[in-house]
Write an enzyme that holds these catalytic residues in place. Sequence first.
Site, PDB file in Angstrom:
ATOM      1  N   GLU A   1      -6.280   6.899  -1.359  1.00 17.27           N
ATOM      2  CA  GLU A   1      -6.268   5.523  -0.568  1.00 17.27           C
ATOM      3  C   GLU A   1      -6.906   4.327  -1.069  1.00 17.27           C
ATOM      4  O   GLU A   1      -6.285   3.282  -0.941  1.00 17.27           O
ATOM      5  CB  GLU A   1      -7.033   5.759   0.956  1.00 17.27           C
TER       6      GLU A   1
ATOM      7  N   HIS B   1       1.622   4.346  -2.967  1.00 15.93           N
ATOM      8  CA  HIS B   1       1.555   5.737  -2.758  1.00 15.93           C
ATOM      9  C   HIS B   1       2.756   6.305  -3.322  1.00 15.93           C
ATOM     10  O   HIS B   1       2.728   7.482  -4.175  1.00 15.93           O
ATOM     11  CB  HIS B   1       1.576   6.173  -1.382  1.00 15.93           C
TER      12      HIS B   1
ATOM     13  N   HIS C   1       0.753  -1.291   0.060  1.00 19.64           N
ATOM     14  CA  HIS C   1       0.048   0.010   0.198  1.00 19.64           C
ATOM     15  C   HIS C   1       0.913   1.112   0.147  1.00 19.64           C
ATOM     16  O   HIS C   1       0.736   2.216  -0.783  1.00 19.64           O
ATOM     17  CB  HIS C   1      -0.958  -0.090   1.394  1.00 19.64           C
ATOM     18  N   GLU C   2       1.924   1.276   0.900  1.00 22.31           N
ATOM     19  CA  GLU C   2       2.688   2.570   0.750  1.00 22.31           C
ATOM     20  C   GLU C   2       3.709   2.658  -0.335  1.00 22.31           C
ATOM     21  O   GLU C   2       3.752   3.776  -0.762  1.00 22.31           O
ATOM     22  CB  GLU C   2       3.695   2.212   2.249  1.00 22.31           C
TER      23      GLU C   2
END
Length: 301
Positions: A216, A145, A141-142
């Site tokens: 997100e 980003h 997930h990071e």
Amino acid sequence: MSEAQYKNQKFQNTLRAGALFISMLALMLGLGYTLLGFTGLLWAGAFGLITLGMSTRVSSQMIMRFHGGRPLHPQQAPQLSRLLQQLAQRAGLPATPKLYYVPNNSLNAFATGSKKDPAIAITHGLLSTMDLRGLSGILAHEISHIRNNDLQLKSMVKLFSRYTRFFSLFGQILLFINLPLFFMGEATVSWMAIALLLLAPTLVTLMVQAFSRSREYDADLEAARLTGDPNALADALETLDYYNKGGWLARFQSPRGIKVPTILSSHPKIKDRVKRLRELAPRFVPRFDWASWQPTRWQMI
């Protein structure tokens, strides 16, 4: 998940984020035009670009020091480092993010920097609670980003918020000037312009939160694609939600507690994110065989 389905979902997420971004830019330029006409419009755009360029030059190392993080070397967490390297390669990042350890008992992880200077911080609480499969979803997930340039976009969005607060001060000054002139029957400044200046911070705050929620969801989708295991991130999110709300003790708290409306939150509700990830799960095939990975140990940290 088929390539067509992925591209369609990605397009929808990008379209929503783009619409919000254009709305914020239009509002900022409109505020500049309201104050100084066409000259104000040009100055608002110029200051935004200059400040953005300066903000993206802050090194990830400096930001991590600010949060009390220290480098987490591969010898201290070999499995975690190996996992991060594989995810970064799948994401096509030019450099594997540097890992940082934050001696904090909260369950949290965050990314900073750029594609050329990426870094990911993981707290002690997260390392002590989450297994390697759960960490794979969080790290993916990071990394998403970083891959999607969300960090730079968020920097620009924060600038919009700061500028609109600055403009609102002029709105308050114009309001105090306008009221006496109005009662004396003199020429006044446009009430519409004053209202726009005063409401700008609130409007931008709502746009910023909507923008963050959109990014997100996009990062969740990218994370599922990197790991092939949406349930890994879904399980991790439920674990984070459980512990960050106080665990089983939270079940005995008063139901009258104050809840932040979704429209004012920078993150979507955990249950909504988990629901989306669970629905994606049948479309993916997990890309990690955890049975071949050695048990993780964090005692060296």
